[in-house]
Design a protein around this motif. Structure first.
Motif, mmCIF file in Angstrom:
data_model
loop_
_atom_site.group_PDB
_atom_site.id
_atom_site.type_symbol
_atom_site.label_atom_id
_atom_site.label_comp_id
_atom_site.label_asym_id
_atom_site.label_seq_id
_atom_site.Cartn_x
_atom_site.Cartn_y
_atom_site.Cartn_z
ATOM 1 N N LEU A 185 -24.492 -31.814 50.078
ATOM 2 C CA LEU A 185 -25.240 -31.597 51.314
ATOM 3 C C LEU A 185 -25.143 -30.081 52.221
ATOM 4 O O LEU A 185 -26.429 -30.062 52.393
ATOM 5 C CB LEU A 185 -25.014 -33.215 52.765
ATOM 6 C CG LEU A 185 -25.621 -33.974 52.327
ATOM 7 C CD1 LEU A 185 -24.495 -35.053 53.707
ATOM 8 C CD2 LEU A 185 -26.605 -34.715 51.444
ATOM 9 N N GLN A 186 -24.468 -29.233 51.833
ATOM 10 C CA GLN A 186 -24.369 -27.936 52.251
ATOM 11 C C GLN A 186 -25.899 -27.758 50.730
ATOM 12 O O GLN A 186 -26.805 -26.337 51.818
ATOM 13 C CB GLN A 186 -23.379 -27.318 51.755
ATOM 14 C CG GLN A 186 -22.469 -28.095 52.513
ATOM 15 C CD GLN A 186 -20.843 -27.112 52.168
ATOM 16 O OE1 GLN A 186 -20.663 -25.887 52.224
ATOM 17 N NE2 GLN A 186 -19.741 -27.448 52.387
ATOM 18 N N GLY A 187 -25.728 -27.606 49.639
ATOM 19 C CA GLY A 187 -27.206 -27.187 49.120
ATOM 20 C C GLY A 187 -28.365 -27.384 49.772
ATOM 21 O O GLY A 187 -29.627 -26.536 50.411
ATOM 22 N N LYS A 188 -28.565 -29.278 50.900
ATOM 23 C CA LYS A 188 -29.938 -28.909 50.576
ATOM 24 C C LYS A 188 -30.785 -29.091 52.203
ATOM 25 O O LYS A 188 -31.288 -28.730 52.689
ATOM 26 C CB LYS A 188 -29.431 -31.255 51.059
ATOM 27 C CG LYS A 188 -29.928 -31.493 49.120
ATOM 28 C CD LYS A 188 -29.681 -32.620 49.707
ATOM 29 C CE LYS A 188 -29.888 -33.817 48.318
ATOM 30 N NZ LYS A 188 -30.419 -35.367 48.416
ATOM 31 N N GLN A 228 -14.190 -24.131 49.496
ATOM 32 C CA GLN A 228 -14.261 -25.799 50.092
ATOM 33 C C GLN A 228 -16.180 -25.495 51.839
ATOM 34 O O GLN A 228 -16.787 -26.156 51.593
ATOM 35 C CB GLN A 228 -13.284 -25.619 51.427
ATOM 36 C CG GLN A 228 -12.288 -26.472 51.061
ATOM 37 C CD GLN A 228 -12.055 -27.093 49.548
ATOM 38 O OE1 GLN A 228 -12.863 -28.846 49.977
ATOM 39 N NE2 GLN A 228 -11.450 -27.049 48.660
ATOM 40 N N PHE A 229 -16.751 -24.407 51.303
ATOM 41 C CA PHE A 229 -17.773 -24.229 52.237
ATOM 42 C C PHE A 229 -18.848 -23.430 51.400
ATOM 43 O O PHE A 229 -18.430 -21.944 50.900
ATOM 44 C CB PHE A 229 -17.617 -23.904 53.324
ATOM 45 C CG PHE A 229 -18.409 -23.815 54.222
ATOM 46 C CD1 PHE A 229 -18.982 -24.755 55.362
ATOM 47 C CD2 PHE A 229 -19.628 -22.939 54.889
ATOM 48 C CE1 PHE A 229 -19.958 -25.536 55.897
ATOM 49 C CE2 PHE A 229 -20.750 -22.919 55.077
ATOM 50 C CZ PHE A 229 -20.958 -24.241 56.057
ATOM 51 N N ARG A 230 -20.349 -23.489 51.422
ATOM 52 C CA ARG A 230 -20.920 -22.644 50.641
ATOM 53 C C ARG A 230 -21.035 -21.021 51.408
ATOM 54 O O ARG A 230 -21.005 -20.900 52.369
ATOM 55 C CB ARG A 230 -22.353 -22.897 50.155
ATOM 56 C CG ARG A 230 -22.260 -24.622 49.148
ATOM 57 C CD ARG A 230 -23.648 -24.607 49.125
ATOM 58 N NE ARG A 230 -24.164 -23.714 48.760
ATOM 59 C CZ ARG A 230 -25.001 -23.971 47.457
ATOM 60 N NH1 ARG A 230 -24.778 -24.828 46.706
ATOM 61 N NH2 ARG A 230 -25.765 -23.154 47.356
ATOM 62 N N TYR A 246 -23.141 -20.147 54.848
ATOM 63 C CA TYR A 246 -22.482 -19.722 56.110
ATOM 64 C C TYR A 246 -23.103 -18.326 56.328
ATOM 65 O O TYR A 246 -22.760 -18.365 57.477
ATOM 66 C CB TYR A 246 -20.683 -19.293 55.133
ATOM 67 C CG TYR A 246 -19.931 -18.245 56.536
ATOM 68 C CD1 TYR A 246 -20.039 -18.838 57.942
ATOM 69 C CD2 TYR A 246 -19.717 -17.030 56.145
ATOM 70 C CE1 TYR A 246 -19.426 -18.106 58.818
ATOM 71 C CE2 TYR A 246 -19.093 -16.099 56.584
ATOM 72 C CZ TYR A 246 -18.646 -16.563 57.993
ATOM 73 O OH TYR A 246 -18.237 -16.309 59.103
ATOM 74 N N TYR A 247 -23.042 -17.707 55.217
ATOM 75 C CA TYR A 247 -24.508 -16.549 56.370
ATOM 76 C C TYR A 247 -25.507 -17.255 57.002
ATOM 77 O O TYR A 247 -26.185 -16.559 58.038
ATOM 78 C CB TYR A 247 -24.515 -15.891 54.681
ATOM 79 C CG TYR A 247 -23.592 -15.368 54.262
ATOM 80 C CD1 TYR A 247 -21.884 -14.823 55.170
ATOM 81 C CD2 TYR A 247 -23.302 -15.120 53.317
ATOM 82 C CE1 TYR A 247 -21.414 -13.876 54.456
ATOM 83 C CE2 TYR A 247 -21.989 -14.685 52.012
ATOM 84 C CZ TYR A 247 -20.500 -14.091 53.104
ATOM 85 O OH TYR A 247 -19.906 -13.773 52.403
ATOM 86 N N ARG A 248 -26.216 -18.079 56.483
ATOM 87 C CA ARG A 248 -27.240 -18.398 56.680
ATOM 88 C C ARG A 248 -27.086 -18.859 58.224
ATOM 89 O O ARG A 248 -27.490 -18.871 59.503
ATOM 90 C CB ARG A 248 -28.378 -19.556 55.952
ATOM 91 C CG ARG A 248 -28.819 -19.130 54.830
ATOM 92 C CD ARG A 248 -30.187 -18.591 54.681
ATOM 93 N NE ARG A 248 -31.056 -17.953 54.465
ATOM 94 C CZ ARG A 248 -32.206 -17.213 54.200
ATOM 95 N NH1 ARG A 248 -32.645 -17.309 55.506
ATOM 96 N NH2 ARG A 248 -32.554 -16.821 52.900
ATOM 97 N N LEU A 249 -25.433 -19.767 58.702
ATOM 98 C CA LEU A 249 -25.975 -19.767 60.052
ATOM 99 C C LEU A 249 -25.013 -18.837 60.529
ATOM 100 O O LEU A 249 -25.185 -19.679 61.968
ATOM 101 C CB LEU A 249 -24.583 -21.535 59.748
ATOM 102 C CG LEU A 249 -25.442 -22.351 58.759
ATOM 103 C CD1 LEU A 249 -23.982 -23.558 58.846
ATOM 104 C CD2 LEU A 249 -26.318 -23.146 59.924
ATOM 105 N N ASN A 250 -24.297 -18.153 60.114
ATOM 106 C CA ASN A 250 -23.559 -16.685 60.666
ATOM 107 C C ASN A 250 -24.580 -16.151 61.761
ATOM 108 O O ASN A 250 -24.083 -14.968 61.390
ATOM 109 C CB ASN A 250 -22.626 -16.352 60.015
ATOM 110 C CG ASN A 250 -21.551 -16.112 61.570
ATOM 111 O OD1 ASN A 250 -21.262 -16.216 62.146
ATOM 112 N ND2 ASN A 250 -20.885 -15.214 60.766
#
Length: 813
Positions: free
Chosen positions: A610-613, A654-656, A660-664
């Motif tokens: 779901l991380q990709g979506k 365990q995390f894309r 991560y860069y988009r959220l951070n």
């Protein structure tokens, strides 16, 4: 036990020493408290202001320029009873003394019995005179209050007020204005008394003896506001003439109605509104100061009744606006032709803002609507034919009226069609104000600026409905979304804390508050990091409540609490039949948060698939429902939170990393409670206040030993653990002071990091092997070069290769 009675206090004003001493001895013997003995009027005034005696005994003839009579007038103004004592009074002095309305006279020489009797009678007269006056005032106010306070109609209320005032102070004319800041023209009522108990209404045209021009109407509007600056009181003679110079309505009353005296009563209302009450008579000097004071007694009751009326009107108006908006939306939801729909719209709008003609016109063609005119004839609405509408357009273009006006005398459409009021607002279609909505009325002064604001609000609904009149499914979808948002918010109100519950003044929290204030007003994505129980959701709400999206909902999704097979449906929604059990269409949390904020709590628990979506939603700002036919644009601000180390999660795949860069974009690190011990006391007191109410027992203090113990503890569960510790201690508390007797680590089976057992020791080769494997995983099995395993381990590549051969590690496996 006998009830203690305070002795009355008395001030002696006497310049003959012997007489004053005799009086003092006599009065103190009788139980009076003599607070002073003065010889002049200035000294007496100073003593009264300082000690406030119950009664004053004064000689008429005193040392100095002022006499006891001068002091008596001063005492009367302050409602302090006094008794004269003097000798050899002349008729003139006695007559002047009577004008001060004393409470008794004593002639020198006097007997003790005469003095005490006169003082007792004076005190009795003063006390019972004030009580009678208060009873009369109270009775009058209650009578007026009962007569008018429950009336919820402006016309009936004003007539009732006139009846009540006429019973107190007869008048020839009654004028009442209610001016509100949001209304261009206030409510205006004028009555003329036709018999001792009956009135007739005068309209503004008959008062001014002619039709009003537009500039005169604007002047009257301004006059309604400016007249509030006029001092209250009675006006007659020259003062009335000065009013006539300033105010047109007063001049007309003077010239046409023969008014020669006015009494003006300003009444301040709520929300910066005011009422101006004016009484008038045709005889000069017909109002006395006593009349004015009598009417002033009931002004608070009039103010209360008018405030109740305005509040009722506001509620009723708001209800009517919402009813009209709902009726308009319903009219467009049926999917009928725009012309048929507009008849239903006209019926709904006429109940809110009565009109004789409704016109929707366009400067240029739009795909969303057409030009329409609806005319009301004897209460029946009908569409004007295209030919009549074309004539309207031609006349409107030639006349070019202002955007909104009142008092216009417009002979449009046909010779017998005369409109005197008109209001117009733009309708925005696709972001352009190319369409307008106008209402015309045959009544003068039919619309105010507040009506224009209401119509502008209604026009927004019309604009959206005209753009989407054929998209019935979209309107139905919006209704479902609003219903879900209502249900969601109702649940959130029950369970969620609010921004005001953030407690903390430590330097670490000041850093957090600064970060929140920096990012809140932007639309940037926020990543909130911190251990469990540090208040990540409260910070997320703070960011939302300080943002430009605060008027919309903040939708919360706990990524760890949802099953993996349902989280996609929860986030993005699904269509009916998209999977087994999907019996109806569901709007997802992203769609529900459109225009607002979505809070993704425990984002580190989101499954990789779901991380990709989620990444696509952030990049493309669109979602796609399960089983949907195409993407749906969403405007959502994302706030994510986690107690995991996402950098390590990325390293362990365990995390894309791209997610991560988009959220951070803007991280906010929340300090654990052990790093903000300065906040322990205010946090504890905040929780104790809540617990005292919850448990029904007062716990208001924390023992010093307990506070030291709390500061020494490491708080692995942070603020959530603190709250639970305090709740347990409060339940066990037997006094108002909270104490924690047991060691803190034993309360929840936890120990502080200081008392934790030392880690087990592993063989050196196993440790070395694990380090090399971790470095290879992070470098993608590269040994040499920038970012290679050798660089990560800070050893030479040749040394690393030798050790790998020795440990049997193959980088290709």
């Amino acid at each position: 036990m006998k009830e203690q009675v305070l002795s009355p206090s008395l001030l002696l004003v006497e310049d003959e020493f012997m007489i004053a001493n005799d009086l003092r001895w006599m009065l103190e013997k009788a139980g009076y408290t003599v607070i002073g003995q003065v010889e002049s009027v200035p000294d007496a005034m100073a003593a009264v202001q300082e000690q406030q005696p119950d009664i004053v005994l004064l000689d008429i003839f005193l040392d100095g320029d002022q006499t006891g009579i001068d002091l008596a007038y001063w005492l009367r103004e302050r409602n302090i009873p006094f008794v004269y004592l003097s000798a050899n009074l002349t008729d003139n002095v006695l007559s002047e003394a009577k004008q001060t309305q004393p409470f008794g006279f004593l002639n020198k020489p006097f007997r003790e019995k005469d003095v005490l009797t006169t003082l007792e009678i004076a005190r009795f007269r003063h006390a019972h005179g004030e009580e009678a006056k208060l009873r009369k005032q109270t009775t009058l106010q209650i009578a007026v209050n009962n007569a008018i306070v429950t009336i919820q109609d402006r016309e009936r209320l004003c007539w009732a007020i006139a009846d009540q005032i006429n019973a107190l102070v007869p008048f020839s004319f009654f004028n009442l204005r209610i001016v509100r800041p949001q209304e261009a023209s206030g409510y205006w009522l004028m009555l003329r008394r036709t018999s001792p108990t009956t009135f007739e209404r005068l309209n503004l045209t008959s008062l001014l003896q002619r039709e009003l021009r537009t500039e005169e109407i604007e002047k009257l509007k301004q006059e309604s506001v400016e007249q509030m600056t006029e001092p209250a009181g009675i006006f007659t003679g020259l003062s009335l003439q000065n009013l006539c110079e300033s105010y047109q309505t007063v001049r007309s009353c003077y010239d046409y109605l023969g008014v020669r005296s006015l009494a003006l009563f300003p009444i301040q209302l709520n929300e910066d509104s005011f009422t101006y009450l004016v009484l008038a008579n045709t005889q000069a000097d017909s109002f006395t100061q006593k009349d004015y004071e009598l009417v002033s007694l009931i002004i608070p009751q009039i103010s209360l009744a008018l405030n109740n009326l305005l509040a009722y009107e506001e509620i009723d108006k708001h209800r009517l606006i919402k009813t009209t908006e709902l009726a308009i939306v319903t009219a467009f939801r049926n999917g009928k032709d725009i012309t048929e729909t507009m008849l239903q719209v006209a019926w709904a709008l006429d109940k809110l803002l009565p009109f004789d003609l409704l016109l929707i016109s366009q400067e240029k063609k739009s795909v969303s609507g057409a030009e329409i005119a609806v005319q009301k004839t004897r209460g029946v609405f009908e569409l004007l034919p295209d030919s009549a509408l074309a004539k309207w357009k031609a006349v409107q273009t030639a006349t070019a009226p202002p955007p909104s006006a009142t008092g216009l005398q417009l002979d449009w459409y046909e010779a017998n069609q005369s409109f005197k009021s008109f209001v117009q607002v733009p309708i925005y279609l696709n972001g352009e104000s190319s369409t307008s909505l106008a209402l015309y009325s045959q009544a003068a002064y039919a619309y105010t600026s507040k009506d224009q604001s209401i119509l502008q609000e209604i026009s927004q609904q019309l604009g959206m409905a005209m753009e989407n009149r054929l998209a019935f499914s979209q309107i139905q979808e919006l209704s479902e979304r609003l219903e879900q948002e209502k249900t969601y918010l109702a649940e959130e109100i029950k369970t969620s804390a609010n921004f005001e519950e953030i407690v903390g003044n430590s330097p670490a929290m000041h850093v957090v508050f600064k970060r929140v204030s920096q990012v809140a007003t932007t639309d940037s994505t926020v990543l909130i990091l911190g251990e469990t129980g540090t208040g990540k959701e409260l910070i997320a709400r703070a960011v939302h409540n300080l943002s430009n999206r605060k008027m919309r909902a903040m939708i919360k999704v706990n990524c760890a609490a949802l099953p993996a097979q349902l989280i996609e449906s929860e986030l993005f929604g699904h269509e009916r039949g998209s999977f087994t059990g999907a019996t109806e269409k569901r709007i997802g949390k992203f769609e529900l948060a459109d225009g607002g904020t979505i809070f993704l709590d425990e984002i580190g628990e989101l499954p990789l698939e779901l991380q990709g979506k989620l990444l696509r939603v952030i990049q493309e700002k669109e979602i796609e429902r399960l089983g949907g036919k195409g993407p749906i644009k969403v405007n959502v601000r994302i706030i994510a939170a986690t107690n995991r180390n996402l950098e390590k999660e990325v390293s362990s795949n365990q995390f894309r990393p791209d997610l991560y860069y988009r959220l951070n974009v803007f991280p906010i690190q929340l300090p654990p409670l052990r790093e903000r011990t300065d906040d322990l006391l205010p946090l504890s007191m905040h929780f104790l206040q809540k617990l005292s109410k919850k448990l029904g027992k007062p716990v208001t203090k924390i023992a010093s030993s307990t506070l030291q113990k709390m500061r020494a503890y490491r708080w692995p569960g942070n603020i959530r653990e603190l709250e639970h510790v305090l709740e347990r201690a409060a339940i066990e508390a037997e006094t108002t002071t909270l104490e924690i007797v047991e060691p803190l680590q034993s309360l929840f089976g936890m120990s502080t990091p200081a008392s934790a057992p030392s880690a087990s020791v592993e063989p050196l080769q196993d440790t070395l092997r694990a380090a090399i494997l971790a470095a290879l995983a992070q470098s993608g099995n590269r040994i040499r070069g920038e970012g290679g395993a050798a660089e990560l381990l800070k050893i030479k590549p040749t040394t690393l290769e030798a050790r790998m051969r020795k440990l049997g590690i193959n980088p290709r496996h």
